[in-house]
Design an enzyme around this catalytic site. Structure first.
Site, mmCIF file in Angstrom:
data_model
loop_
_atom_site.group_PDB
_atom_site.id
_atom_site.type_symbol
_atom_site.label_atom_id
_atom_site.label_comp_id
_atom_site.label_asym_id
_atom_site.label_seq_id
_atom_site.Cartn_x
_atom_site.Cartn_y
_atom_site.Cartn_z
ATOM 1 N N CYS A 7 38.802 10.917 10.590
ATOM 2 C CA CYS A 7 37.543 10.603 10.399
ATOM 3 C C CYS A 7 36.533 11.819 10.670
ATOM 4 O O CYS A 7 36.811 12.898 10.486
ATOM 5 C CB CYS A 7 37.150 9.576 11.505
ATOM 6 S SG CYS A 7 38.401 8.418 11.740
ATOM 7 N N LEU A 29 38.648 6.822 8.265
ATOM 8 C CA LEU A 29 39.903 6.977 7.639
ATOM 9 C C LEU A 29 40.814 6.241 8.432
ATOM 10 O O LEU A 29 41.286 6.559 9.519
ATOM 11 C CB LEU A 29 40.322 8.109 7.229
ATOM 12 C CG LEU A 29 41.624 8.352 6.330
ATOM 13 C CD1 LEU A 29 41.725 7.600 5.193
ATOM 14 C CD2 LEU A 29 42.288 9.789 6.274
#
Length: 627
Positions: free
Chosen positions: A2, A51
């Site tokens: 992320c 993500l």
């Protein structure tokens, strides 16, 4: 995997607005295309891009504990989170998700900042302790995940990338001249510096606490882990091989936990091949493998990668990179945010882009050369070190004299320079542009703004402060604290996240690293055989050709490209009257270097690439200034 961001104001009556956080997270959507989240508590705010890898449905961040008194924005993966979760549940903590992120929140409740010592993985995170009104930030032991920050009298701003921090607005973009000199010295910017004076990096293995005291921000930063070589001479080679195999297999297996498709980079070298071999042995289905090659045979390791793929029946994918890849340069410049001249960023980008078409997570073999002494420079430096048993006055005058009379076009110019040094020998050996070259390269008014040899002195001081007397171990430690984190791991993070791909690094598991610190150096570099003990440990898992072939590295045939397909590009860009390099560099000297490369015996492609990237970065700054 992320992207994180945040702002904390010194004025506790000044609220962080969600729009401020959105400006920051919008600059790193590539790091987390699946979700975004924000948390605001008066003068502090956290931003997040996700993500999705584990717990796809309930892993939204920022995330809190049971009573919302502790909040976290987390980038990375904690691989031992299942056992940590059980420990926290046994202590009465209640979990709302299946994520590794929530484990850190409860660990913080139990142990405070010491929570980091329990984590096995890669991470950069910020925890807001609402009761104490403190922000705690940390970065993993080797700096696999990035953490940038800006601190002034009014606010503390942080993010996963430089562009994220700049997204907060009103941040001074004046250049750090010593960082610029460091870039030309080593191709990357080291220490806690960035190209901007106002933005710094949190160092690997460090944590920092930020609080407001008497109306001002107070920052306390300290190390929670360090490299410590403590060789154990009691174990035999076979004992060490068994331990390496056991811990690496465990590390690989831990990193195969994923709720999304997973694969591996396969270069054909020992490290990535070992990771693939152990993945295959820990999986009941074929591993997806991804390889990049070049048409120039000298740089192409695809045949070795194919051997490993065939040995383990992987679902293998290959791609060739051509000189036309220079079209990628503007995208790379925007991704790295600052000058970065490792040309292997090109194939790294392509292998990540290629892999992302099939998987969301890839395991890599990075770290093996640093932990187990695999670089070609190590035996060379040990030989050079023997020269310095001679009187320094001899080396200084003999090799220094040779260096002065050798033309720039002749091989041996660089060698003679660092042989003439003693304390500075290792730092000089690693330098791309040597000190006398940089003195000529920079315009006098720019050179006057720089401290002399800051990047080299940093390396020299690291070697001298090392806790080990063993020469090879000192050089390994130096590489782990500079080249590995600021070049290799930076390259993989930016290239993978630019393609929304998570890259995991099992060889840099800190348990395996601590094991390697106990292995005597003469088992790592034995009679000139690099990475001896690691190769012996993995020999039964790999084809003999992979174990024995000469190390090639993940390099690009820039020499051939610059003299061929890219020659016109170099002349049009670097020698153009419009280049902004002329604001910093002596363009007559630049032209001479290019001519020396094209007509002489020395390979100066690394120097030329540093000029190419710097030119493109300056162009990007000009573009941003006009927006």
């Amino acid at each position: 995997m992320c992207g994180i961001s945040g702002i904390m104001y010194a004025d506790q009556q000044r609220s962080v607005h969600i729009s401020e956080l959105q400006n920051m997270t919008s600059a790193m959507v590539h790091r987390g295309p699946d979700d975004e989240g924000f948390y605001q508590d008066q003068n502090m705010g956290l931003g997040f891009r996700r993500l999705s890898i584990i717990d796809l449905s309930t892993g939204h961040q920022p995330l809190a504990n049971e009573d919302d008194s502790v909040w976290i924005a987390f980038n990375g993966e904690v691989y031992n989170f299942p056992e940590l979760r059980q420990q926290m549940q046994a202590k009465g903590h209640v979990f709302k998700t299946r994520t590794d992120t929530e484990t850190i929140v409860h660990l913080y409740e139990e142990y405070g900042p010491d929570c980091v010592s329990h984590l096995r993985g890669m991470f950069a995170f910020a925890i807001w302790d609402k009761r104490k009104r403190k922000l705690f930030c940390a970065r993993d032991r080797f700096g696999i995940k990035p953490f940038f920050y800006h601190l002034d009298g009014e606010r503390f701003v942080f993010g996963s990338e430089i562009k994220t921090v700049l997204g907060a607005g009103n941040i001074d973009r004046s250049l750090d001249w010593n960082a610029l000199d460091g870039y030309f010295t080593y191709k990357y910017i080291s220490e806690d510096r960035t190209i901007y004076n106002a933005i710094k990096k949190l160092l690997p293995g460090h944590g920092m606490e930020i609080s407001v005291e008497n109306g001002s921000l107070q920052v306390r930063q300290e190390s929670y882990w360090d490299i410590n070589f403590a060789p154990d001479y009691r174990l035999s080679e076979d004992d060490w091989c068994e331990e390496i195999e056991r811990v690496l297999s465990e590390s690989v297996k831990m990193r195969m936990i994923s709720d999304v498709p997973l694969g591996a980079f396969l270069s054909g070298g020992v490290d990535s091949s070992s990771v693939v071999a152990l993945m295959a042995q820990n999986s009941d289905r074929p591993i997806k493998t991804f390889s990049i090659g070049f048409r120039e045979k000298k740089f192409n390791e695809l045949p070795y990668a194919r051997e490993v793929a065939e040995m383990y029946g992987t679902e293998h994918h290959e791609q060739i990179v051509d000189p036309e890849s220079i079209d990628l340069l503007p995208k790379l410049v925007r991704s790295y945010d600052e000058p970065y001249a490792d040309s292997s960023a090109i194939p790294t980008y392509y292998v990540c882009k290629f892999a992302r078409e099939h998987v969301t997570v890839c395991l890599s073999g990075d770290g093996g050369d640093e932990l187990f002494a695999g670089y070609n420079s190590y035996p060379k430096l040990e030989r050079f070190n023997k020269y310095h048993r001679l009187p320094h006055v001899f080396n200084k005058h003999f090799w220094g004299g040779i260096h002065k009379v050798l033309p720039n076009t002749v091989k041996g110019k660089g060698l003679s320079y660092y042989l003439s040094k003693r304390r500075e020998m290792v730092a000089a050996h690693y330098a791309l542009w040597q000190y006398p070259e940089r003195e000529r390269l920079f315009l006098p008014e720019v050179w006057a703004k720089m401290s002399k040899r800051p990047a080299e002195l940093f390396k020299e001081n690291l070697i001298e402060r090392s806790g080990t007397e063993d020469y090879l171990s000192r050089v390994q430690e130096l590489d782990m604290k500079t080249y590995m984190v600021d070049d290799i791991l930076t390259k993989v993070d930016r290239a993978s996240m630019l393609n929304s791909l998570e890259a995991r690094v099992p060889i840099l598991d800190h348990k395996l690293a601590e094991l390697s610190f106990r292995i005597p150096s003469n088992m790592k570099l034995k009679n000139g055989d690099k990475k001896y003990i690691f190769k012996k440990a993995m020999a039964k898992h790999l084809p003999s050709s992979v174990i024995s072939h000469k190390k090639q590295g993940f390099s690009v045939p820039l020499g051939a490209w610059f003299k061929g397909s890219l020659k016109e590009y170099i002349h049009d860009q670097l020698l153009s009257a419009n280049t902004q390099l002329s604001d910093f560099l002596d363009m007559k000297y630049v032209a001479k270097m290019i001519n020396d490369h094209e007509t002489g015996m020395r390979d100066l492609n690394g120097k030329i690439w540093s000029l190419v990237f710097m030119d493109a970065w300056l162009q990007e700054q000009r573009n941003l200034a006009t927006v």
